[in-house]
Design a protein around this motif. Structure first.
Motif, PDB file in Angstrom:
ATOM      1  N   MET A   1      -6.442  -8.243   1.136  1.00  0.00           N
ATOM      2  CA  MET A   1      -7.653  -7.417   1.158  1.00  0.00           C
ATOM      3  C   MET A   1      -7.374  -5.987   0.711  1.00  0.00           C
ATOM      4  N   MET A   2      -6.151  -5.508   0.968  1.00  0.00           N
ATOM      5  CA  MET A   2      -5.807  -4.145   0.561  1.00  0.00           C
ATOM      6  C   MET A   2      -5.424  -4.055  -0.912  1.00  0.00           C
ATOM      7  N   SER A   3      -5.315  -5.199  -1.592  1.00  0.00           N
ATOM      8  CA  SER A   3      -4.965  -5.174  -3.015  1.00  0.00           C
ATOM      9  C   SER A   3      -6.162  -4.843  -3.898  1.00  0.00           C
ATOM     10  N   GLY A   4      -7.372  -4.797  -3.311  1.00  0.00           N
ATOM     11  CA  GLY A   4      -8.534  -4.291  -4.028  1.00  0.00           C
ATOM     12  C   GLY A   4      -9.431  -5.283  -4.730  1.00  0.00           C
ATOM     13  N   PRO A   5      -9.432  -6.577  -4.392  1.00  0.00           N
ATOM     14  CA  PRO A   5     -10.358  -7.497  -5.054  1.00  0.00           C
ATOM     15  C   PRO A   5     -11.792  -7.273  -4.578  1.00  0.00           C
ATOM     16  N   ASN A   6     -12.780  -7.547  -5.439  1.00  0.00           N
ATOM     17  CA  ASN A   6     -14.172  -7.478  -4.991  1.00  0.00           C
ATOM     18  C   ASN A   6     -14.774  -8.877  -4.840  1.00  0.00           C
ATOM     19  N   MET A   7     -13.926  -9.914  -5.015  1.00  0.00           N
ATOM     20  CA  MET A   7     -14.318 -11.281  -4.633  1.00  0.00           C
ATOM     21  C   MET A   7     -13.096 -12.006  -4.094  1.00  0.00           C
ATOM     22  N   LEU A   8     -13.226 -12.510  -2.876  1.00  0.00           N
ATOM     23  CA  LEU A   8     -12.138 -13.239  -2.234  1.00  0.00           C
ATOM     24  C   LEU A   8     -12.367 -14.740  -2.348  1.00  0.00           C
TER      25      LEU A   8
ATOM     26  N   CYS B   1       0.851  -1.203   0.000  1.00  0.00           N
ATOM     27  CA  CYS B   1       0.000   0.000   0.000  1.00  0.00           C
ATOM     28  C   CYS B   1       0.884   1.250   0.000  1.00  0.00           C
ATOM     29  N   PRO B   2       1.579   1.527  -1.104  1.00  0.00           N
ATOM     30  CA  PRO B   2       2.546   2.642  -1.124  1.00  0.00           C
ATOM     31  C   PRO B   2       1.903   4.013  -0.966  1.00  0.00           C
ATOM     32  N   ASN B   3       0.597   4.121  -1.198  1.00  0.00           N
ATOM     33  CA  ASN B   3      -0.060   5.428  -1.122  1.00  0.00           C
ATOM     34  C   ASN B   3      -0.552   5.785   0.275  1.00  0.00           C
ATOM     35  N   LEU B   4      -0.466   4.847   1.202  1.00  0.00           N
ATOM     36  CA  LEU B   4      -0.923   5.129   2.558  1.00  0.00           C
ATOM     37  C   LEU B   4       0.160   5.841   3.361  1.00  0.00           C
ATOM     38  N   THR B   5      -0.269   6.716   4.243  1.00  0.00           N
ATOM     39  CA  THR B   5       0.678   7.396   5.118  1.00  0.00           C
ATOM     40  C   THR B   5       1.153   6.455   6.225  1.00  0.00           C
ATOM     41  N   HIS B   6       2.182   6.897   6.931  1.00  0.00           N
ATOM     42  CA  HIS B   6       2.714   6.117   8.053  1.00  0.00           C
ATOM     43  C   HIS B   6       1.615   5.834   9.074  1.00  0.00           C
ATOM     44  N   THR B   7       0.826   6.855   9.394  1.00  0.00           N
ATOM     45  CA  THR B   7      -0.244   6.695  10.385  1.00  0.00           C
ATOM     46  C   THR B   7      -1.320   5.743   9.884  1.00  0.00           C
ATOM     47  N   GLU B   8      -1.684   5.867   8.611  1.00  0.00           N
ATOM     48  CA  GLU B   8      -2.709   4.980   8.042  1.00  0.00           C
ATOM     49  C   GLU B   8      -2.248   3.532   8.056  1.00  0.00           C
ATOM     50  N   LEU B   9      -0.973   3.305   7.764  1.00  0.00           N
ATOM     51  CA  LEU B   9      -0.444   1.940   7.797  1.00  0.00           C
ATOM     52  C   LEU B   9      -0.461   1.383   9.213  1.00  0.00           C
ATOM     53  N   ARG B  10      -0.090   2.212  10.197  1.00  0.00           N
ATOM     54  CA  ARG B  10      -0.109   1.756  11.585  1.00  0.00           C
ATOM     55  C   ARG B  10      -1.530   1.437  12.027  1.00  0.00           C
ATOM     56  N   ASN B  11      -2.496   2.261  11.618  1.00  0.00           N
ATOM     57  CA  ASN B  11      -3.892   2.007  11.968  1.00  0.00           C
ATOM     58  C   ASN B  11      -4.391   0.716  11.330  1.00  0.00           C
TER      59      ASN B  11
END
Length: 319
Positions: free
Chosen positions: A139-146, A96-106
């Motif tokens: 789940m963070m890779s964006g699929p709409n069916m797992l 998830c390269p677009n997430l901030t440090h805080t978002e990744l920690r959350n």
């Protein structure tokens, strides 16, 4: 989001040599459904997932993804795809390269990676921790069916609860193989069962499946009564016809069932205690000790998987 019809299976047939796993399967996956795929070991559950993904060739029929269907797959060897030299944080940062440090920690906090745990190298994680990390990444890779193959293997109870909550919040569709009765009951909206080469559909949760299973199975086309084989009878533990054997067999199975449940509970408690040791700050710099504890957890999780399978078989015979 995907279209209303996420996946269509028509006349799906698969065999390995002379062994026909299933033939002419018909099924549909609708948006937002959480489907659990059940069946005896060796009936072709994992093979069906691989057919859907195009990882195995069809012997007949077709599988059509719906409009804008994006599939994500968690296999039983998914943990091997994690880079052992990266930390937990670096693994998610790479995904998830677009997430901030805080978002990744959350995000990692939602999967119970908190404090200094996010900087642990993947190589020292337990099997359950690796599963959590791989599922978060998926789940963070964006699929709409797992498509999930035994995702709770190696997980302790808190991790299962976290994954359950995450999947309840997930807005896509899901097709999952699992032997974990708690996990199935909490999430299932539809049950698929591979039985005697057929795909049976139960439009309800796990309790509904147990209630309707014999009725649905009985609808299969059957040979004349005198020709019904042992393989078409529901349980293999039908009692002898003389001497009250039926009662004795059932009482023995009930005794075994309670024993397995007790062993499952004890093993889950042992794993939880080992997980606490793994997260003990005193051991965080002792990688040898962490690997030793991780090995113990891995061994206990394998035993737990076997017990859950035994529990499911006994539950089927007793229902």
């Amino acid at each position: 989001p995907s279209g209303r019809q996420v996946l269509t299976l028509r006349n799906v047939t698969k065999a390995f040599g002379d062994k026909i796993l299933f033939q002419k399967l018909h099924a549909d996956v609708q948006r937002h459904q959480r489907i659990f795929l059940l069946g005896a070991n060796g009936c072709g559950k994992t093979t069906l997932l691989r057919l859907i993904l195009g990882l195995e060739p069809l012997d007949g029929g077709e599988i059509r993804p719906g409009h804008q269907a994006l599939l994500g797959y968690f296999s039983q060897n998914q943990l091997e795809t994690l880079e052992p030299n990266l930390s937990v944080f670096e693994t998610m940062q790479e995904a998830c390269p677009n997430l901030t440090h805080t978002e990744l920690r959350n995000l990692l906090g939602r999967f119970l990676f908190t404090g200094e745990q996010v900087f642990k190298p993947v190589s020292v994680l337990s099997g359950g921790e690796k599963s959590k990390l791989a599922l978060a990444k998926l789940m963070m890779s964006g699929p709409n069916m797992l498509l999930l193959d035994e995702p709770t293997n190696h997980m302790d109870i808190p991790a299962k609860e976290v994954l359950t909550e995450a999947l309840l919040d997930y807005e896509g569709s899901m097709l999952c193989i699992s032997h974990d009765r708690y996990f199935i009951q909490e999430l299932a909206t539809v049950i698929w069962e591979i039985y005697d080469g057929h795909l049976l559909t139960y439009e309800g949760d796990y309790d509904y499946y147990l209630f309707k299973r014999d009725e649905i199975r009985s609808r299969l086309a059957a040979p004349p009564q005198h020709a019904i084989s042992q393989s078409n009878a529901a349980p293999k533990v039908t009692a002898p016809s003389t001497g009250g054997g039926s009662f004795k067999v059932r009482k023995e199975m009930e005794k075994q069932f309670k024993k397995v449940e007790k062993n499952i509970l004890a093993l889950e408690n042992e794993i939880a205690l080992l997980e606490e040791q793994l997260h003990n700050p005193a051991w965080q710099q002792d990688y040898q000790k962490l690997q030793e504890i991780s090995g113990q957890i891995e061994h206990q999780q394998q035993q737990l998987t076997a017990l859950n399978e035994q529990w499911a078989e006994l539950a089927e015979h007793l229902s």
